[in-house]
Design an enzyme around this catalytic site. Structure first.
Site, PDB file in Angstrom:
ATOM      1  N   SER A 193       1.055  -1.257   0.359  1.00 52.25           N
ATOM      2  CA  SER A 193       0.213  -0.218  -0.003  1.00 52.25           C
ATOM      3  C   SER A 193       0.752   1.192   0.047  1.00 52.25           C
ATOM      4  CB  SER A 193      -0.972   0.367   1.573  1.00 52.25           C
ATOM      5  OG  SER A 193      -0.911   0.723   1.439  1.00 52.25           O
ATOM      6  N   TYR A 206      -2.363  -1.157  10.142  1.00 49.30           N
ATOM      7  CA  TYR A 206      -2.170  -1.550   8.560  1.00 49.30           C
ATOM      8  C   TYR A 206      -1.042  -1.519   7.941  1.00 49.30           C
ATOM      9  CZ  TYR A 206      -4.107  -1.095   3.685  1.00 49.30           C
ATOM     10  OH  TYR A 206      -4.064  -1.557   2.285  1.00 49.30           O
TER      11      TYR A 206
HETATM   12  N1  LIG Z   1      -8.542  -0.267  -1.758  1.00 51.87           N
HETATM   13  C1  LIG Z   1      -7.734   0.691  -1.949  1.00 51.87           C
HETATM   14  O1  LIG Z   1      -7.398   2.097  -2.105  1.00 51.87           O
HETATM   15  C2  LIG Z   1      -6.125   0.176  -1.601  1.00 51.87           C
HETATM   16  C3  LIG Z   1      -4.879   0.312  -1.395  1.00 51.87           C
HETATM   17  C4  LIG Z   1      -4.070  -0.177  -1.189  1.00 51.87           C
HETATM   18  C5  LIG Z   1      -3.778  -1.242  -0.908  1.00 51.87           C
HETATM   19  N2  LIG Z   1      -4.533  -1.645  -1.463  1.00 51.87           N
HETATM   20  C6  LIG Z   1      -4.864  -3.464  -0.965  1.00 51.87           C
HETATM   21  O2  LIG Z   1      -5.783  -4.164  -1.535  1.00 51.87           O
HETATM   22  C7  LIG Z   1      -5.704  -5.831  -1.205  1.00 51.87           C
HETATM   23  C8  LIG Z   1      -7.691  -6.195  -1.135  1.00 51.87           C
HETATM   24  O3  LIG Z   1      -7.956  -5.111  -1.206  1.00 51.87           O
HETATM   25  P1  LIG Z   1      -9.152  -4.106  -2.213  1.00 51.87           P
HETATM   26  O4  LIG Z   1      -9.224  -3.037  -1.820  1.00 51.87           O
HETATM   27  O5  LIG Z   1      -9.080  -5.485  -2.963  1.00 51.87           O
HETATM   28  O6  LIG Z   1     -10.636  -5.030  -0.874  1.00 51.87           O
HETATM   29  P2  LIG Z   1     -11.364  -5.927  -0.729  1.00 51.87           P
HETATM   30  O7  LIG Z   1     -12.591  -6.188   0.849  1.00 51.87           O
HETATM   31  O8  LIG Z   1     -12.077  -6.270  -1.802  1.00 51.87           O
HETATM   32  O9  LIG Z   1     -10.448  -8.004  -0.578  1.00 51.87           O
HETATM   33  C9  LIG Z   1     -10.172  -7.372   1.080  1.00 51.87           C
HETATM   34  C10 LIG Z   1     -10.340  -9.271   0.827  1.00 51.87           C
HETATM   35  O10 LIG Z   1      -9.650  -9.509   1.973  1.00 51.87           O
HETATM   36  C11 LIG Z   1      -9.878 -11.455   2.925  1.00 51.87           C
HETATM   37  N3  LIG Z   1      -9.669 -10.977   3.362  1.00 51.87           N
HETATM   38  C12 LIG Z   1      -9.453 -10.737   4.814  1.00 51.87           C
HETATM   39  N4  LIG Z   1      -9.475 -11.136   5.767  1.00 51.87           N
HETATM   40  C13 LIG Z   1      -8.764 -11.926   5.915  1.00 51.87           C
HETATM   41  C14 LIG Z   1      -9.074 -13.824   6.788  1.00 51.87           C
HETATM   42  N5  LIG Z   1      -8.033 -13.422   7.806  1.00 51.87           N
HETATM   43  N6  LIG Z   1      -8.698 -14.281   5.609  1.00 51.87           N
HETATM   44  C15 LIG Z   1      -8.991 -15.058   4.277  1.00 51.87           C
HETATM   45  N7  LIG Z   1      -9.052 -13.288   3.415  1.00 51.87           N
HETATM   46  C16 LIG Z   1      -9.663 -12.890   3.904  1.00 51.87           C
HETATM   47  C17 LIG Z   1     -11.516 -11.024   1.698  1.00 51.87           C
HETATM   48  O11 LIG Z   1     -11.737 -12.229   1.222  1.00 51.87           O
HETATM   49  C18 LIG Z   1     -11.253  -9.601   1.235  1.00 51.87           C
HETATM   50  O12 LIG Z   1     -12.072  -9.874   0.171  1.00 51.87           O
HETATM   51  C19 LIG Z   1      -5.249  -5.563   0.347  1.00 51.87           C
HETATM   52  O13 LIG Z   1      -4.088  -6.212   0.228  1.00 51.87           O
HETATM   53  C20 LIG Z   1      -5.118  -3.904   0.084  1.00 51.87           C
HETATM   54  O14 LIG Z   1      -4.925  -4.071   1.622  1.00 51.87           O
HETATM   55  C21 LIG Z   1      -6.140  -1.719  -1.045  1.00 51.87           C
END
Ligand SMILES: NC(=O)c1ccc[n+]([C@@H]2O[C@H](COP(=O)([O-])OP(=O)(O)OC[C@H]3O[C@@H](n4cnc5c(N)ncnc54)[C@H](O)[C@@H]3O)[C@@H](O)[C@H]2O)c1
Length: 299
Positions: A193, A206
């Site tokens: 991130s 986080y």
């Molecule tokens: N959305 C943003 O702005 C953003 C920015 C930077 C990084 N990210 C990163 O992108 C990645 C995906 O996130 P997203 O934004 O697509 O959200 P999202 O909610 O769609 O995806 C996160 C997923 O993590 C999984 N998860 C959480 N806890 C879990 C557990 N204990 N066991 C199994 N699965 C688990 C869930 O299935 C969930 O769908 C993450 O690593 C997040 O940190 C997101």
């Protein structure tokens, strides 16, 4: 608009707009991350030109039910790869939709609802993925937990532990269990991130795990690059996914933008995961791609 507290009560209220964690894509309000008209001129999948870059490859994608993970599964399918996705059981409906979209692109998608904070489940996921797909070429560590808390004094110890248990420990377990199945040309790609680089204060736990992911990526790359397995990371900026309405308050959601004047779409991040899994990036390992909407960061 409903509000709820962090699952970790400490007397401190964490306002959560729209939905409880984990976020569900089918319950998202506002712009649909896959709507072809928002938030930019196209939904990503419409303009994406596949070229068979991952033909015959097999990918394990954690958190592949929604958001960035779903977009990775779809672009991988467009490039000819099958996917095995792991997610929480509450997200079954989103996972079924990912499967449908992958199959629509002509590839296989296997599903497993499990909690990756348990190392036994990480082992079971790798074993099941290898069994279902007949092997493994790509590991995408994408699952994560976050919950806004503005002051360290209000950050529950249980949340600190849970965030580390979700965001960094499974990277160790999954990589350790997956590597014996990988071969020269395989890739491990970790979702970090921008917050690791800017030190976001209201996501201290986080942000710390995301910094650990960058260091893990570098150390593991230095172990395995000479054996032909590349390890890289992507550090997205704001991306409109279920994680956001489930974990950020209204003010943070309103300020959820980038120098480009908008958050990214999941597909705009997923293209980096295609690049890092394909031979297009064959000279790149231990690195991080900053898909963050134009924020210039070091590292
Ligand atoms: N959305 C943003 O702005 C953003 C920015 C930077 C990084 N990210 C990163 O992108 C990645 C995906 O996130 P997203 O934004 O697509 O959200 P999202 O909610 O769609 O995806 C996160 C997923 O993590 C999984 N998860 C959480 N806890 C879990 C557990 N204990 N066991 C199994 N699965 C688990 C869930 O299935 C969930 O769908 C993450 O690593 C997040 O940190 C997101």
């Amino acid at each position: 608009m409903s509000e709820s507290k962090s699952q970790f009560e400490s007397g401190h209220e964490v306002p959560v707009a729209h939905q409880d964690a984990p976020g569900l894509q089918h319950k998202m309000k506002g712009p649909d991350p896959e709507d072809e008209n928002v938030p930019t001129e196209d939904g990503g999948y419409q303009i994406y030109k596949a070229a068979g870059k991952l033909k015959g490859k097999r990918a394990l994608i954690t958190g592949g039910d929604s958001g960035i993970g779903r977009a990775i599964a779809i672009l991988y399918a467009m490039e000819g790869a099958d996917s095995f996705i792991a997610y929480l059981k509450e997200e079954e409906k989103d996972a079924q939709e990912t499967k449908r979209k992958v199959e629509e692109k002509g590839q296989k998608c296997y599903l497993m609802a499990t909690d990756l904070t348990d190392m036994k489940n990480c082992k079971a996921v790798v074993d099941a993925a290898v069994k279902a797909m007949g092997g493994l070429d790509i590991l995408v560590n994408n699952a994560a937990y976050q919950m806004m808390v503005e002051d360290i004094l209000d950050l529950p110890e249980e949340q600190w532990l849970h965030t580390f248990a979700t965001n960094i420990h499974p990277l160790f377990y999954l990589s350790k269990y997956a590597i014996p199945h990988l071969s020269r040309g395989s890739s491990i790609i970790n979702n970090a991130s921008i917050n690791a680089y800017i030190g976001r204060p209201d996501l201290l736990d986080y942000t710390s795990t995301k910094g650990a992911i960058i260091s893990f990526t570098r150390g593991l790359s230095n172990q395995y690059v000479s054996k032909g397995i590349r390890v890289n990371a992507v550090a997205p900026g704001p991306v409109w996914t279920p994680l956001i309405p489930a974990t950020m308050n209204e003010k943070a959601q309103k300020e959820f933008t980038s120098p480009m004047g908008r958050p990214a779409q999941p597909s705009e991040i997923a293209t980096c995961f295609v690049f890092l899994a394909s031979t297009d990036s064959s000279a790149i390992s231990g690195q991080t791609i900053h898909a963050n909407g134009g924020v210039v960061v070091n590292g």
